[in-house]
Design a protein around this motif. Structure first.
Motif, PDB file in Angstrom:
ATOM      1  N   LYS A 133      -2.120  -1.713  47.966  1.00  0.00           N
ATOM      2  CA  LYS A 133      -1.359  -2.964  48.004  1.00  0.00           C
ATOM      3  C   LYS A 133      -2.292  -4.159  47.841  1.00  0.00           C
ATOM      4  N   ILE A 134      -3.456  -4.140  48.508  1.00  0.00           N
ATOM      5  CA  ILE A 134      -4.440  -5.211  48.380  1.00  0.00           C
ATOM      6  C   ILE A 134      -4.938  -5.289  46.936  1.00  0.00           C
ATOM      7  N   THR A 135      -5.253  -4.142  46.375  1.00  0.00           N
ATOM      8  CA  THR A 135      -5.781  -4.090  45.007  1.00  0.00           C
ATOM      9  C   THR A 135      -4.785  -4.658  44.008  1.00  0.00           C
ATOM     10  N   ASP A 136      -3.540  -4.201  44.085  1.00  0.00           N
ATOM     11  CA  ASP A 136      -2.516  -4.661  43.136  1.00  0.00           C
ATOM     12  C   ASP A 136      -2.259  -6.159  43.282  1.00  0.00           C
TER      13      ASP A 136
ATOM     14  N   PHE B 242      -5.401  -8.262  41.830  1.00  0.00           N
ATOM     15  CA  PHE B 242      -5.514  -8.351  40.369  1.00  0.00           C
ATOM     16  C   PHE B 242      -4.323  -9.072  39.752  1.00  0.00           C
ATOM     17  N   LYS B 243      -3.169  -8.990  40.396  1.00  0.00           N
ATOM     18  CA  LYS B 243      -2.018  -9.745  39.921  1.00  0.00           C
ATOM     19  C   LYS B 243      -2.276 -11.236  40.053  1.00  0.00           C
ATOM     20  N   THR B 244      -2.869 -11.646  41.182  1.00  0.00           N
ATOM     21  CA  THR B 244      -3.189 -13.061  41.396  1.00  0.00           C
ATOM     22  C   THR B 244      -4.273 -13.529  40.442  1.00  0.00           C
ATOM     23  N   ILE B 245      -5.300 -12.700  40.250  1.00  0.00           N
ATOM     24  CA  ILE B 245      -6.379 -13.046  39.329  1.00  0.00           C
ATOM     25  C   ILE B 245      -5.837 -13.259  37.917  1.00  0.00           C
ATOM     26  N   LYS B 246      -4.898 -12.431  37.508  1.00  0.00           N
ATOM     27  CA  LYS B 246      -4.301 -12.568  36.177  1.00  0.00           C
ATOM     28  C   LYS B 246      -3.472 -13.844  36.079  1.00  0.00           C
ATOM     29  N   ARG B 247      -2.687 -14.123  37.131  1.00  0.00           N
ATOM     30  CA  ARG B 247      -1.818 -15.302  37.119  1.00  0.00           C
ATOM     31  C   ARG B 247      -2.623 -16.594  37.150  1.00  0.00           C
ATOM     32  N   GLU B 248      -3.719 -16.596  37.869  1.00  0.00           N
ATOM     33  CA  GLU B 248      -4.503 -17.819  38.045  1.00  0.00           C
ATOM     34  C   GLU B 248      -5.763 -17.819  37.179  1.00  0.00           C
ATOM     35  N   ASN B 249      -5.717 -17.116  36.088  1.00  0.00           N
ATOM     36  CA  ASN B 249      -6.882 -17.031  35.199  1.00  0.00           C
ATOM     37  C   ASN B 249      -7.278 -18.426  34.712  1.00  0.00           C
ATOM     38  N   ASN B 250      -8.344 -18.955  35.272  1.00  0.00           N
ATOM     39  CA  ASN B 250      -8.774 -20.318  34.934  1.00  0.00           C
ATOM     40  C   ASN B 250     -10.082 -20.322  34.154  1.00  0.00           C
ATOM     41  N   ARG B 251     -10.364 -19.231  33.488  1.00  0.00           N
ATOM     42  CA  ARG B 251     -11.547 -19.217  32.637  1.00  0.00           C
ATOM     43  C   ARG B 251     -11.382 -20.199  31.483  1.00  0.00           C
ATOM     44  N   PRO B 252     -12.483 -20.775  31.011  1.00  0.00           N
ATOM     45  CA  PRO B 252     -12.402 -21.643  29.825  1.00  0.00           C
ATOM     46  C   PRO B 252     -11.870 -20.857  28.625  1.00  0.00           C
ATOM     47  N   ASP B 253     -11.213 -21.558  27.717  1.00  0.00           N
ATOM     48  CA  ASP B 253     -10.628 -20.897  26.545  1.00  0.00           C
ATOM     49  C   ASP B 253     -11.671 -20.171  25.715  1.00  0.00           C
ATOM     50  N   GLU B 254     -12.907 -20.731  25.658  1.00  0.00           N
ATOM     51  CA  GLU B 254     -13.930 -20.081  24.840  1.00  0.00           C
ATOM     52  C   GLU B 254     -14.375 -18.752  25.444  1.00  0.00           C
ATOM     53  N   ILE B 255     -14.105 -18.537  26.759  1.00  0.00           N
ATOM     54  CA  ILE B 255     -14.397 -17.252  27.398  1.00  0.00           C
ATOM     55  C   ILE B 255     -13.214 -16.304  27.231  1.00  0.00           C
ATOM     56  N   LYS B 256     -11.996 -16.821  27.436  1.00  0.00           N
ATOM     57  CA  LYS B 256     -10.794 -15.991  27.296  1.00  0.00           C
ATOM     58  C   LYS B 256     -10.704 -15.347  25.919  1.00  0.00           C
ATOM     59  N   LYS B 257     -11.229 -16.048  24.934  1.00  0.00           N
ATOM     60  CA  LYS B 257     -11.162 -15.554  23.557  1.00  0.00           C
ATOM     61  C   LYS B 257     -11.899 -14.239  23.390  1.00  0.00           C
TER      62      LYS B 257
ATOM     63  N   LYS C  48      -8.284  -3.355  37.176  1.00  0.00           N
ATOM     64  CA  LYS C  48      -8.821  -2.152  37.820  1.00  0.00           C
ATOM     65  C   LYS C  48      -9.541  -1.256  36.828  1.00  0.00           C
ATOM     66  N   GLU C  49      -9.202  -1.404  35.545  1.00  0.00           N
ATOM     67  CA  GLU C  49      -9.769  -0.531  34.522  1.00  0.00           C
ATOM     68  C   GLU C  49     -11.086  -1.026  33.949  1.00  0.00           C
ATOM     69  N   ASN C  50     -11.449  -2.300  34.172  1.00  0.00           N
ATOM     70  CA  ASN C  50     -12.681  -2.803  33.558  1.00  0.00           C
ATOM     71  C   ASN C  50     -13.654  -3.452  34.546  1.00  0.00           C
ATOM     72  N   SER C  51     -13.360  -3.360  35.855  1.00  0.00           N
ATOM     73  CA  SER C  51     -14.194  -4.028  36.860  1.00  0.00           C
ATOM     74  C   SER C  51     -14.533  -3.074  37.997  1.00  0.00           C
ATOM     75  N   SER C  52     -15.581  -3.428  38.742  1.00  0.00           N
ATOM     76  CA  SER C  52     -15.889  -2.754  40.002  1.00  0.00           C
ATOM     77  C   SER C  52     -15.343  -3.602  41.144  1.00  0.00           C
ATOM     78  N   PHE C  53     -14.739  -2.920  42.129  1.00  0.00           N
ATOM     79  CA  PHE C  53     -13.936  -3.621  43.124  1.00  0.00           C
ATOM     80  C   PHE C  53     -14.101  -2.923  44.467  1.00  0.00           C
ATOM     81  N   SER C  54     -14.465  -3.687  45.499  1.00  0.00           N
ATOM     82  CA  SER C  54     -14.630  -3.102  46.837  1.00  0.00           C
ATOM     83  C   SER C  54     -13.912  -3.959  47.874  1.00  0.00           C
TER      84      SER C  54
END
Length: 299
Positions: free
Chosen positions: A36-39, A42-57, A64-70
């Motif tokens: 539940k914590i994990t889901d 990552f849902k919040t991280i996706k919703r609040e994705n504030n990376r600059p556009d040049e990074i998002k590109k 969960k599939e591309n990061s290490s998470f503890s």
């Protein structure tokens, strides 16, 4: 005596079985909470994705599939947890190119972008705090010192750091240069026409802006290249004097006949480097020119 030992043995088996079931239930309950914590995280991280556009590109949002998470327990607080996230990012040493123009407060600025062919990736670690009281949906960024000082034992981990899965697919479009254009007349003429209809101040060149029917280019012995709208235009349909251009080793001389002006013409000379700079600013322009080259008929 034997009967007594049998009773003790059965009792021990029952106790062990009850303990095993209890541990299994506890483990499932804990695992459910970690999921539940994990889901939620990552849902919040996706919703609040504030990376600059040049990074998002170039990089996908952490998952969960591309990061290490503890997940870590927090000292003296059973409702809050710490999260340590190692995600894929762009190495600050990656090459930059001056590629496009942007706007800031009404002023045109040159915006640097990453060179897609030379990007280097590396891992970045961040620390967060989540609270069970908000169903773990309120994600707070904390610094490493706070995390190190207040964390307890690690409770759960996912070790899926993966650059390949984090990279966005970026289509690399080869830039145009004079060597390439001089070896391909249709591509050369498409580049010249594109500049004429997109950046030339001579109004009549807009007559060629309709890309649906293509273009016909008539090469005359005196060096003029007459440009007609419609690659299959017939001689009977050629009424007004068309737009045309002439080439030399340094650039393009754009010409346009002024109607009812006693044979006067408007002209604009564009150097090769200015032409190439304009068309290479955006990959979409290069792709458009490559498409236009297939719709040119040279007579």
């Amino acid at each position: 005596m034997k009967h007594k030992y049998t009773i003790v043995s059965v009792s021990m088996v029952l106790i062990i079985g009850i303990l095993g079931i209890g541990l299994a239930i506890y483990h499932d309950k804990q695992q459910h909470m970690y999921d539940k914590i994990t889901d939620a995280f990552f849902k919040t991280i996706k919703r609040e994705n504030n990376r600059p556009d040049e990074i998002k590109k170039y990089i996908k949002v952490p998952t969960k599939e591309n990061s290490s998470f503890s997940i870590y327990a927090k000292q003296n607080n059973k409702q809050q947890y710490y999260i340590k996230l190692r995600e894929v990012g762009i190495d600050e040493k990656s090459s930059l190119i001056i590629k496009a123009k942007g706007q800031l407060q009404g002023k045109t600025l040159i915006v640097p972008e990453y060179d897609a062919t030379k990007i280097k990736y590396r891992g970045y670690t961040s620390y967060y705090q989540v609270d069970q009281a908000t169903n773990f949906s309120n994600v707070k960024l904390v610094n490493k010192a706070e995390f190190t000082h207040h964390k307890k034992q690690r409770l759960f981990s996912l070790n899926n750091f993966n650059v390949k899965k984090a990279k966005q697919h970026v289509e690399i479009v080869k830039k145009l240069d004079m060597t390439t254009l001089q070896s391909n007349k249709k591509l050369l003429y498409a580049t010249i026409i594109y500049y004429g209809i997109s950046n030339l101040p001579i109004e009549r060149w807009q007559e060629l802006a309709d890309k649906s029917s293509g273009w016909q280019v008539n090469a005359l012995p005196d060096g003029r290249k007459l440009v007609w709208s419609g690659k299959n235009i017939t001689d009977d349909e050629k009424q007004l004097p068309p737009n045309y251009f002439k080439l030399d080793e340094n650039g393009v001389d754009y010409r346009s006949f002024i109607i009812h002006s006693n044979n006067q013409e408007m002209s604009q000379y564009v150097k090769n480097d200015k032409l190439l700079y304009h068309v290479n600013q955006k990959p979409a322009r290069i792709k458009q020119i490559n498409k236009m080259a297939t719709q040119i008929n040279i007579e």
